[in-house]
Structures are given as structure tokens and as C-alpha cells.
Design a protein around this motif. Sequence first.
Motif, PDB file in Angstrom:
ATOM      1  N   ALA A 124      37.473  28.728  -5.595  1.00 19.07           N
ATOM      2  CA  ALA A 124      37.356  29.917  -6.439  1.00 19.07           C
ATOM      3  C   ALA A 124      37.568  29.571  -7.905  1.00 19.07           C
ATOM      4  N   TRP A 125      38.605  28.806  -8.201  1.00 15.00           N
ATOM      5  CA  TRP A 125      38.875  28.448  -9.592  1.00 15.00           C
ATOM      6  C   TRP A 125      37.864  27.427 -10.119  1.00 15.00           C
ATOM      7  N   ASP A 126      37.299  26.636  -9.221  1.00 11.01           N
ATOM      8  CA  ASP A 126      36.210  25.746  -9.623  1.00 11.01           C
ATOM      9  C   ASP A 126      35.007  26.571 -10.086  1.00 11.01           C
ATOM     10  N   GLU A 127      34.755  27.686  -9.388  1.00 12.05           N
ATOM     11  CA  GLU A 127      33.656  28.557  -9.790  1.00 12.05           C
ATOM     12  C   GLU A 127      33.927  29.167 -11.167  1.00 12.05           C
ATOM     13  N   VAL A 128      35.184  29.594 -11.393  1.00 13.13           N
ATOM     14  CA  VAL A 128      35.544  30.137 -12.705  1.00 13.13           C
ATOM     15  C   VAL A 128      35.307  29.101 -13.786  1.00 13.13           C
ATOM     16  N   TYR A 129      35.779  27.886 -13.534  1.00 10.34           N
ATOM     17  CA  TYR A 129      35.650  26.834 -14.554  1.00 10.34           C
ATOM     18  C   TYR A 129      34.194  26.583 -14.909  1.00 10.34           C
ATOM     19  N   TRP A 130      33.345  26.428 -13.898  1.00  9.46           N
ATOM     20  CA  TRP A 130      31.955  26.064 -14.195  1.00  9.46           C
ATOM     21  C   TRP A 130      31.143  27.237 -14.732  1.00  9.46           C
ATOM     22  N   LEU A 131      31.542  28.460 -14.409  1.00  9.20           N
ATOM     23  CA  LEU A 131      30.904  29.599 -15.084  1.00  9.20           C
ATOM     24  C   LEU A 131      31.171  29.529 -16.583  1.00  9.20           C
ATOM     25  N   MET A 132      32.411  29.233 -16.953  1.00 16.16           N
ATOM     26  CA  MET A 132      32.771  29.128 -18.361  1.00 16.16           C
ATOM     27  C   MET A 132      32.145  27.895 -19.001  1.00 16.16           C
ATOM     28  N   ALA A 133      32.251  26.761 -18.320  1.00 20.58           N
ATOM     29  CA  ALA A 133      31.744  25.510 -18.874  1.00 20.58           C
ATOM     30  C   ALA A 133      30.230  25.545 -19.066  1.00 20.58           C
ATOM     31  N   ASN A 134      29.511  26.009 -18.052  1.00 20.12           N
ATOM     32  CA  ASN A 134      28.043  26.028 -18.163  1.00 20.12           C
ATOM     33  C   ASN A 134      27.569  27.019 -19.228  1.00 20.12           C
ATOM     34  N   ALA A 135      28.295  28.131 -19.378  1.00 20.33           N
ATOM     35  CA  ALA A 135      27.946  29.072 -20.444  1.00 20.33           C
ATOM     36  C   ALA A 135      28.144  28.420 -21.807  1.00 20.33           C
ATOM     37  N   LEU A 136      29.254  27.701 -21.973  1.00 26.01           N
ATOM     38  CA  LEU A 136      29.521  27.016 -23.240  1.00 26.01           C
ATOM     39  C   LEU A 136      28.502  25.914 -23.499  1.00 26.01           C
ATOM     40  N   ILE A 137      28.165  25.162 -22.466  1.00 23.70           N
ATOM     41  CA  ILE A 137      27.177  24.087 -22.615  1.00 23.70           C
ATOM     42  C   ILE A 137      25.849  24.651 -23.103  1.00 23.70           C
ATOM     43  N   ALA A 138      25.439  25.790 -22.537  1.00 21.39           N
ATOM     44  CA  ALA A 138      24.169  26.397 -22.934  1.00 21.39           C
ATOM     45  C   ALA A 138      24.211  26.877 -24.384  1.00 21.39           C
ATOM     46  N   ILE A 139      25.313  27.522 -24.773  1.00 17.22           N
ATOM     47  CA  ILE A 139      25.432  27.998 -26.160  1.00 17.22           C
ATOM     48  C   ILE A 139      25.475  26.822 -27.120  1.00 17.22           C
ATOM     49  N   GLU A 140      26.225  25.803 -26.776  1.00 18.49           N
ATOM     50  CA  GLU A 140      26.340  24.632 -27.652  1.00 18.49           C
ATOM     51  C   GLU A 140      25.020  23.890 -27.766  1.00 18.49           C
ATOM     52  N   ARG A 141      24.241  23.833 -26.675  1.00 23.00           N
ATOM     53  CA  ARG A 141      22.925  23.197 -26.745  1.00 23.00           C
ATOM     54  C   ARG A 141      22.034  23.935 -27.745  1.00 23.00           C
ATOM     55  N   ARG A 142      22.093  25.272 -27.716  1.00 25.98           N
ATOM     56  CA  ARG A 142      21.304  26.053 -28.667  1.00 25.98           C
ATOM     57  C   ARG A 142      21.772  25.824 -30.104  1.00 25.98           C
ATOM     58  N   LEU A 143      23.082  25.751 -30.298  1.00 26.51           N
ATOM     59  CA  LEU A 143      23.607  25.514 -31.640  1.00 26.51           C
ATOM     60  C   LEU A 143      23.173  24.152 -32.171  1.00 26.51           C
ATOM     61  N   TYR A 144      23.191  23.147 -31.312  1.00 30.49           N
ATOM     62  CA  TYR A 144      22.746  21.818 -31.742  1.00 30.49           C
ATOM     63  C   TYR A 144      21.260  21.835 -32.094  1.00 30.49           C
ATOM     64  N   GLU A 145      20.469  22.522 -31.279  1.00 29.10           N
ATOM     65  CA  GLU A 145      19.031  22.606 -31.558  1.00 29.10           C
ATOM     66  C   GLU A 145      18.776  23.304 -32.890  1.00 29.10           C
ATOM     67  N   GLU A 146      19.515  24.389 -33.145  1.00 30.01           N
ATOM     68  CA  GLU A 146      19.349  25.112 -34.405  1.00 30.01           C
ATOM     69  C   GLU A 146      19.763  24.258 -35.598  1.00 30.01           C
ATOM     70  N   ALA A 147      20.707  23.360 -35.389  1.00 30.47           N
ATOM     71  CA  ALA A 147      21.158  22.471 -36.458  1.00 30.47           C
ATOM     72  C   ALA A 147      20.250  21.252 -36.620  1.00 30.47           C
ATOM     73  N   GLY A 148      19.232  21.145 -35.748  1.00 30.83           N
ATOM     74  CA  GLY A 148      18.334  19.999 -35.816  1.00 30.83           C
ATOM     75  C   GLY A 148      18.988  18.707 -35.391  1.00 30.83           C
ATOM     76  N   ALA A 149      19.955  18.807 -34.485  1.00 30.69           N
ATOM     77  CA  ALA A 149      20.727  17.637 -34.085  1.00 30.69           C
ATOM     78  C   ALA A 149      20.045  16.866 -32.970  1.00 30.69           C
ATOM     79  N   ASP A 150      20.242  15.575 -32.989  1.00 28.41           N
ATOM     80  CA  ASP A 150      19.821  14.705 -31.897  1.00 28.41           C
ATOM     81  C   ASP A 150      20.959  14.671 -30.894  1.00 28.41           C
ATOM     82  N   GLY A 151      20.832  15.443 -29.829  1.00 26.88           N
ATOM     83  CA  GLY A 151      21.948  15.586 -28.910  1.00 26.88           C
ATOM     84  C   GLY A 151      23.023  16.425 -29.561  1.00 26.88           C
ATOM     85  N   ALA A 152      24.241  15.904 -29.568  1.00 26.25           N
ATOM     86  CA  ALA A 152      25.357  16.634 -30.163  1.00 26.25           C
ATOM     87  C   ALA A 152      25.765  16.070 -31.518  1.00 26.25           C
TER      88      ALA A 152
END
Length: 396
Positions: A124-152
Amino acid sequence: MLSERSAETVRATLPAVGGAIGEITSLFYDKLFAAHPELLRDVFNRGNQANGTQRQALAGSIAAFATALLEHPDTRPDAMLARIAHKHASLGVTAEQYQVVHTHLFAAIVEVLGEAVTPEVAAAWDEVYWLMANALIAIERRLYEEAGADGADTWREYRVVARLHETADVVTFLAAPLDGGPVPAFAPGSYVSVQVELADGARQIRQYSLSGRPDGMLQFSVKRVAGAPDGEVSTHLHRQVHTGDTLRISAPFGDVTLADGDTPVVLASAGIGCTPMIGMLAHLAATGSQRQVLALHGDRDELSHAFRADLEQLVAKLPRAEAQVWYERPLGERPAERTGLVDLAGVDIPAGATAYLCGPLPFLRSVRAQLLAAGLRPADIHYEVFGPDLWLGQEA
């Protein structure tokens, strides 16, 4: 978002996990840095680790996210996630690091809670963690793309063009890209990360608000943190970095930025929290804004008030702007200044205003409560706090 079965388990175990979350996060960081000492040396703020504020912030964000999943199962706490994601992007956090964090966090949970962590609880707590982590990963990927970054990787080398002494403890740096290219676009209220190499070889990172919009340069201001010990990076920047030196600076990020529109604006700050507000005022003045603007600032005294002259000059350029200033221990008497802490009694808060706050946590809580009492909607009050956000998820 959270499966029904896991929600039941998380709801039943949240008091136990929440009660032990401080011990869990403390052990987590010990395990993480033992396995990856380079993270403490080059990514995490060593001062915030030493005083425990970063550990408190992590504990608060995990508990707040789990609570949000249970109380609002059909919505995602986007405001909380955006705040964390912008900070992560400014540090260059990668998707792969979330697995590293998972490994050591769950090892700490098992060690602290022992037999209470059954396979069902762990799942159950693994599900909580990855819901949070995957949401952050997706937002951060968009932020990097908007910044024109190569990866992070959003880092660039900048040359310090000028140093301006605002007060005895605040210095403004103007820096131009070393490659001669344009500075990245940014919204008023954004911050950048600055990485410096300290005497022991550590490459520590700190965030600083952009305090102006000079052509072809980034402008950020640094208050020297005095205490026991003094701030590592702020002291280094004040003592060691001069005109002509090179700094490693990230792309601008930040979730508390001035929104376009014609609604009234309230800018409230205390101490060095004035830096993003001065950046917002500079933008409003440069664009000839006709918006109604109320700038509120509290400080120790006139000599401690960074950008004091800039505040007056920028407000004077805006046709519908006014400023109110409070000093705890004023050195002189001027009609436009008040004595004590920021007190909005008698201040006419524009109806329908959007408010932006920056300063110490007690200031944020006090001014937010006063703005709510004045009729502003909770959704229209945004805050920025320097350092770990110990208020995350507590806005109510």
C-alpha cells in the motif's frame, strides 16, 4: 488515484506511519548518504541536513500527500507537487534517483516499524510512493523540456558582470552567459540555483530569487546567512565571488510567479523575501502595467531593508501602486513607515486581488490569515518560502 484496497490499508496505518515519520526520514537520510555520500556533498543542502529542516520537510510532504490521497481521492494535489517539482528541477534531480530514494526510504520504514510492515502494508505504501514519484517525474520532465535541457542538465556557466551591495548583508550579482548566448526566459518571481565549489571540494547548491530584469543578464540577490555555523554558500558568494569570476547557474524555475491579467495584486514580503517581489514590481513597471498594486514589506530597520530605494522608484512608476512599510526598530520617522510587525489593520486590501507572499514562516502564516480575514480567497494567496518548506500541505 489510490486503489481501494491500498486506501484502506493506508488509512489504517497512517497514524502509525505519521507518528514515526520523523524517525523514518532521519534514518532514511542516514542510509541514503552512507550509500551515496556524493548526494550530501553535491546536491543536498548540508546546513539544512544538519539542523533537521530538510528531514522535517520530507516527512511533512509524505504525510501531506498520503492524507490528500485519502481525503480527496479523485483529485491530485498539484500545488504541492508543483512546488516540489520546481525545486527538484532546479537541482537537476533525475528519474533514476527516485528508485534510489525508494530503496533507502522503505528500508528505513521496515527498520523503524518492524513486524507492523506486513506485505499488504508495504504494498500500500509502495503505491503511495510511486503515485507521488511518478507524478513528480512527469512534471519535472516537462519542466526540463520547457527549459530546453538535455535530460535534467539545465546548468550553464555565467560570468559575474557586477556586484552591487544592497545592505551590509545583501549583495546583488549580475551575471551574463559565458557562451555569449541569450539568457533563458523566466517569469517574474522565478529563482535560479547557484552551485559553488567550497574549500573542502563540495559542490553545494542554493536557490536565489531573480531580483530584476537587466538586458542580457540574470540578476539575483544573496543575503549572507549568519549563525552557528554561517551559511556555507552565501558566505562563499559574499567573500569569494567577484566581478569577472565564473558561476554555475541553473535555468530559472519556480511555481510562485506573477500571473498575467488585470486583477489587483498584493505583494507582501519580509526581510530578504523582498527579492521576488522586487522582480515582480520590475516586470510590472517595465511593461507599463495598469494593474492596481499594493506592496507590503516588513523589516528590522531601514538599513536592513534591501531594495528600499528600488521599492519607492518602482511603485512611483506604476500609476495605480502604493507601498506600505513596517520596521520593527525604525531608525527614523517617516510618514510612509510603520513601527512593528506587518499589521494589515487599516490597510485597504483590494477586492478580488491575487496575493504573493515571501518571507519567514511566522510572517507567512500571519499575513495569510490577515488576507483571508480581509476577504481574499485561499486559492488567490500564493507563498514562497526560502529553504525547506515546513508549511507544505498545511495551508488548509
